[in-house]
Motif scaffolding. Structure first.
Motif, mmCIF file in Angstrom:
data_model
loop_
_atom_site.group_PDB
_atom_site.id
_atom_site.type_symbol
_atom_site.label_atom_id
_atom_site.label_comp_id
_atom_site.label_asym_id
_atom_site.label_seq_id
_atom_site.Cartn_x
_atom_site.Cartn_y
_atom_site.Cartn_z
ATOM 1 N N ASP A 1 -2.758 -7.241 -1.085
ATOM 2 C CA ASP A 1 -2.399 -7.127 -2.543
ATOM 3 C C ASP A 1 -3.374 -6.245 -3.363
ATOM 4 O O ASP A 1 -2.779 -5.548 -4.231
ATOM 5 C CB ASP A 1 -2.231 -8.680 -3.124
ATOM 6 N N GLU B 1 2.267 -0.417 -3.428
ATOM 7 C CA GLU B 1 2.341 -1.713 -4.381
ATOM 8 C C GLU B 1 1.088 -2.321 -4.383
ATOM 9 O O GLU B 1 0.836 -3.235 -5.153
ATOM 10 C CB GLU B 1 3.476 -2.630 -3.738
ATOM 11 N N THR B 2 0.199 -1.779 -3.341
ATOM 12 C CA THR B 2 -1.397 -2.423 -3.443
ATOM 13 C C THR B 2 -1.913 -1.905 -4.474
ATOM 14 O O THR B 2 -2.047 -0.560 -4.658
ATOM 15 C CB THR B 2 -1.899 -1.967 -2.035
#
Length: 318
Positions: free
Chosen positions: A172, A197-198
């Motif tokens: 994440d 998306e990280t």
């Protein structure tokens, strides 16, 4: 301005694979419980010269044509880049000249010399460092491999995040310390394509927070001679690293000297790896902002492990 691409990073990885180590990823149940998130540590302190900077250094050195290689390479560095460039030059069998501040840890100076690097010392300021280097480069003709404001170096550093993502099931957040921004820029270069998306979060000492202030103000702010126990984070951003930081970094968090030392002690004790103060800054900032990371998979890059064991921070105080 030459900005490295994702393809440059892939080419760098192929070039340096035979020379560098694919470093392990470590976890700690204790640190996971303490922080409330799932921490994964990429142990670049386990590279042969003890730091991630061997990636960019090897990419630069082994990318030189024969005519330039004969003249060798030259740089200025507070320690880890100097060590790693000396190592890469030794592996290729070419000369390496480095300018280091007088205050650089003895352990780092010893490593440079062990790999055959020739050291010229300077005063502990960016101004002195760059002026002394100009004299050395003029005398030697060595190819200037900047510690971070070099497309070859940034592409090489980006290989770390490529491996990190391959060794995990996705993250994440990826956190790394920031000084000049070479590792953070490489992380941005890779993850903006491989895992957009990280989130990428940089971590910096409060006493050397020019990247934090640059990020908040929207332009580069450069301190000439900051003082912090995190000696690998003393240099300012430059135009190439600012390109990546300003475009892809989600935030920059800071930690005090005391918080950095405490995080360093925690990782030595519970992760059981040797890391230098600069490498402890991301965990220090995470501990300070635990609610922000609760329940997330957080990758932390341990950037280096070159410490003077006779001068550990918790035995001397801040």
């Amino acid at each position: 301005m030459n900005i490295p691409t994702y393809e440059d990073m892939l080419a760098a990885h192929e070039r340096i694979k035979p020379i560098i180590r694919r470093t392990p990823v470590r976890t700690s149940d204790y640190l996971n419980d303490l922080t409330g998130c799932n921490l994964l540590f990429k142990c670049e302190n386990m590279q042969e010269p003890g730091a991630f900077k061997v990636r960019g250094a090897c990419n630069a050195v082994f990318g030189l044509d024969e005519a330039q290689a004969v003249k060798g390479v030259a740089t200025h560095s507070s320690g880890n880049h100097a060590s790693c460039l000396s190592y890469a030059a030794m592996k290729r069998g070419i000369p390496c000249n480095v300018v280091m501040p007088k205050t650089a840890p003895q352990a780092k100076k010893d490593t440079v010399r062990r790999y055959g690097g020739v050291i010229t010392e300077c005063e502990p300021s960016t101004t002195s460092r760059e002026a002394t280097f100009a004299e050395i480069q003029a005398a030697t003709g060595g190819d200037f491999v900047h510690p971070y404001n070099d497309p070859r170096v940034i592409a090489g550093q980006g290989t770390c995040s490529k491996e990190f993502m391959e060794q995990t099931d996705g993250l994440d957040v990826v956190m790394a310390p920031i000084g000049g921004g070479g590792m953070v820029s490489g992380t941005c270069l890779t993850l903006s394509t491989l895992a957009p998306e990280t989130q990428i979060i940089a971590a910096e000492p409060e006493q050397a927070d020019d990247a934090y202030r640059s990020f908040k103000e929207g332009h580069i702010i450069a301190d000439d001679a900051p003082k912090t126990i995190a000696d690998g984070l003393l240099v300012p951003l430059k135009e190439r690293t600012w390109h990546f930081v300003s475009k892809y970094v989600s935030d920059i968090l800071t930690a005090s000297e005391e918080e950095i030392i405490e995080a360093m002690k925690l990782t030595w004790k519970h992760l059981r790896v040797v890391m230098e103060p600069s490498s402890a800054v991301p965990l220090a900032t995470l501990l300070k902002n635990k609610e922000r990371f609760a329940g997330k998979r957080v990758g932390i890059i341990i950037t280096g492990g070159n410490v003077d064991l006779d001068k550990l921070p918790w035995t001397k105080g801040v």
